[in-house]
Design a protein around this motif. Structure first.
Motif, short mmCIF file in Angstrom:
data_model
loop_
_atom_site.label_atom_id
_atom_site.label_comp_id
_atom_site.label_asym_id
_atom_site.label_seq_id
_atom_site.Cartn_x
_atom_site.Cartn_y
_atom_site.Cartn_z
N UNK A 148 -1.59 49.96 38.90
CA UNK A 148 -1.84 49.31 37.62
C UNK A 148 -0.72 48.30 37.40
N UNK A 149 -0.96 47.36 36.53
CA UNK A 149 0.01 46.29 36.33
C UNK A 149 0.52 46.34 34.90
N UNK A 150 1.61 45.61 34.65
CA UNK A 150 2.28 45.76 33.37
C UNK A 150 2.84 44.44 32.87
N UNK A 151 3.04 44.38 31.57
CA UNK A 151 3.79 43.26 30.99
C UNK A 151 4.65 43.80 29.85
N UNK A 152 5.88 43.39 29.86
CA UNK A 152 6.77 43.71 28.74
C UNK A 152 6.27 43.00 27.49
N UNK B 46 11.86 49.46 32.59
CA UNK B 46 11.68 48.89 33.93
C UNK B 46 11.35 49.98 34.95
N UNK B 47 11.88 51.18 34.73
CA UNK B 47 11.44 52.31 35.57
C UNK B 47 9.92 52.45 35.46
N UNK B 48 9.42 52.41 34.23
CA UNK B 48 7.98 52.60 34.01
C UNK B 48 7.19 51.45 34.63
N UNK B 49 7.72 50.24 34.46
CA UNK B 49 7.04 49.05 34.95
C UNK B 49 6.85 49.12 36.48
N UNK B 50 7.92 49.46 37.18
CA UNK B 50 7.84 49.48 38.65
C UNK B 50 6.95 50.62 39.14
N UNK B 51 7.03 51.76 38.46
CA UNK B 51 6.17 52.88 38.88
C UNK B 51 4.70 52.55 38.57
N UNK B 52 4.45 51.90 37.45
CA UNK B 52 3.07 51.48 37.15
C UNK B 52 2.54 50.61 38.29
N UNK B 53 3.35 49.64 38.71
CA UNK B 53 2.93 48.76 39.81
C UNK B 53 2.67 49.56 41.08
N UNK B 54 3.50 50.57 41.32
CA UNK B 54 3.33 51.36 42.55
C UNK B 54 2.05 52.18 42.51
N UNK C 46 -0.23 48.04 29.82
CA UNK C 46 -0.65 48.43 31.17
C UNK C 46 -2.15 48.24 31.33
N UNK C 47 -2.56 48.05 32.56
CA UNK C 47 -3.99 48.00 32.83
C UNK C 47 -4.26 47.58 34.26
N UNK C 48 -5.54 47.59 34.61
CA UNK C 48 -5.93 47.12 35.94
C UNK C 48 -6.06 45.60 35.89
N UNK C 49 -5.54 44.91 36.90
CA UNK C 49 -5.56 43.44 36.85
C UNK C 49 -6.96 42.86 37.05
N UNK C 50 -7.24 41.80 36.30
CA UNK C 50 -8.55 41.13 36.41
C UNK C 50 -8.65 40.34 37.71
N UNK C 51 -7.52 39.82 38.15
CA UNK C 51 -7.44 39.11 39.44
C UNK C 51 -6.00 39.23 39.92
N UNK C 52 -5.73 38.74 41.11
CA UNK C 52 -4.38 38.89 41.66
C UNK C 52 -3.37 38.09 40.83
N UNK C 53 -2.39 38.81 40.30
CA UNK C 53 -1.39 38.13 39.47
C UNK C 53 0.03 38.45 39.91
N UNK C 54 0.17 39.15 41.04
CA UNK C 54 1.53 39.40 41.51
C UNK C 54 1.81 38.60 42.78
N UNK C 55 3.06 38.50 43.12
CA UNK C 55 3.46 37.71 44.29
C UNK C 55 4.86 37.17 44.06
N UNK C 56 5.49 36.75 45.14
CA UNK C 56 6.88 36.30 45.04
C UNK C 56 6.93 34.85 44.56
N UNK C 57 7.83 34.57 43.64
CA UNK C 57 8.03 33.20 43.13
C UNK C 57 9.53 32.90 43.12
N UNK C 58 9.91 31.64 43.05
CA UNK C 58 11.34 31.32 42.99
C UNK C 58 11.95 31.70 41.64
N UNK C 59 13.23 31.90 41.64
CA UNK C 59 13.97 32.17 40.40
C UNK C 59 15.28 31.40 40.44
#
Ligand SMILES: Cc1cc2nc3c(=O)[nH]c(=O)nc-3n(C[C@H](O)[C@H](O)[C@H](O)COP(=O)(O)O)c2cc1C
Ligand code: SF4
Ligand code: SF4
Length: 333
Positions: free
Chosen positions: A266-270, A255-263, A301-314
């Motif tokens: 680049x985007x990530x998926x476990x 998760x350290x890697x995931x958040x730094x990738x986003x920063x 990891x990679x560059x996103x093809x389109x916007x895929x981040x944003x806040x959602x409910x949990x």
């Protein structure tokens, strides 16, 4: 283990998939929600509007909502199970957006940069066909290396794969295993053959309907490859001798890697399904993973093809407070 004891795990009942709806007044028929659903739950109707398929899986991730520029998708029901082994607790499940931030004096505040990164991060599964520079991958790996670990044991090793032929081989090998598991699971007369597999690794979470029907089903039906056509795969090998076990340490590191990738843009998926590599000894050997090491998880990891981040409910699970000065526990729901 007798089959009857395992039936509630392998044949759960009262499973309710998430239900989503589209406001046709708003929808522009861009199709991004279809593309961004990890379980390919959507299809288009006769008029080109998205709708959930007749038979589908939905685990209420809300990834279909984030690329929708016109906010046309809303939640009708959250994934839940009424009874049995996988019964949802609590039931019904409330889904809430992040609570508004307040400062130490209780005044309304703004999210800081780290909070924004945490809330806006989503699993990204659609990547551009563009390599990630090694300098950037290196920064992601460094974020993993500096993660906390139990007893400072640092029980991880990273295997970075950008070689397309090898990723293809990993896709094929994992597909073969997952397809075999899915086919066996789906047939009432064959499903009992999975008992030895369960006994060898008795973790019921691996047979949760969201995994076997949703995740594995999507790969087995050929709807998406295991490694999501990403340009970079970071396999995280964990040491079996790890203090507190390899999983939790690899999780924190990842998760350290995931958040730094986003920063870094680049985007990530476990990728938990990367563990299937452990079931394919020649591939495991080729990747240089030998006892006491095994693949614990992975990140693509990679560059996103389109916007895929944003806040959602949990889901908002009950929080039990034992407050200073209070007589007993107070449960926040
Ligand atoms: C341990 C772990 C394993 C996961 N494995 C996979 C996987 O194999 N494939 C996949 O597409 N997503 C995988 N995911 C992503 C989850 O599906 C995702 O985190 C979840 O649906 C919540 O969505 P979000 O990450 O966008 O908040 C995994 C996540 C975690 C934490
Ligand atoms: S909530 Fe997630 S699983 Fe359900 S339809 Fe949307 S993207 Fe697919
Ligand atoms: S993402 Fe939104 S606008 Fe695009 S097809 Fe889906 S609902 Fe319609």
């Amino acid at each position: 283990m007798p089959w009857e004891d395992l039936r509630p795990i392998f044949r759960p009942e009262t499973v309710h998939m998430g239900v989503m709806t589209v406001d046709q007044e708003k929808c522009t028929k861009c199709g991004l929600c279809l593309e961004n659903c990890p379980f390919r739950a959507w299809e288009t109707d006769e008029d080109g509007f998205p709708r959930q398929k007749e038979e589908y899986e939905c685990f209420s991730c809300y990834n279909c909502m984030v690329p929708c520029a016109v906010d046309a998708i809303s939640i009708v029901d959250v994934y839940h199970v009424d009874d049995g082994f996988y019964a949802s607790d609590p039931h019904p499940l409330p889904a809430k957006m992040p609570l508004e931030p307040r400062d130490a004096d209780g005044k309304l505040d703004e999210w800081n940069a780290i909070e924004r990164a945490v809330f806006q991060r989503r699993s990204v599964r659609n990547f551009r066909d563009k390599p990630v520079p090694e300098t950037i991958i290196r920064r992601v790996l460094e974020a993993g290396r500096f993660a906390p670990s139990a007893g400072n044991c640092q029980p991880w090793k990273f295997i970075v794969v950008t070689n397309k032929a090898l990723i293809d081989e990993m896709d094929k090998a994992t597909y073969n295993v997952l397809n075999m598991i899915f086919t066996t699971y789906k047939h009432d007369e064959l499903v009992k053959n999975l008992v030895p597999m369960y006994e060898a690794d008795p973790r019921p979470g691996s047979w949760d309907p969201r995994v076997i029907l949703g995740g594995i089903g999507t790969i087995a039906k050929g709807c998406a490859p295991t490694f999501l056509n990403a340009p970079v795969v970071i396999l995280i090998a964990g040491d079996e001798r790890a203090i507190s076990g390899p999983e939790i340490n690899a999780g924190i590191c990842g998760q350290n890697m995931n958040l730094v990738a986003n920063s870094l843009g680049i985007k990530a998926c476990w990728l938990g399904f990367s563990q299937v590599i452990n079931m394919v000894p020649p591939l495991k050997e080729k990747l240089g993973v030998r006892d006491p090491w095994r693949i614990v998880t992975a990140m693509v990891l990679g560059y996103p093809k389109f916007k895929q981040d944003g806040v959602v409910p949990r889901e908002f699970r009950p929080i039990t407070w034992f407050r200073e000065g209070a007589d007993g526990p107070e449960i926040e729901e």
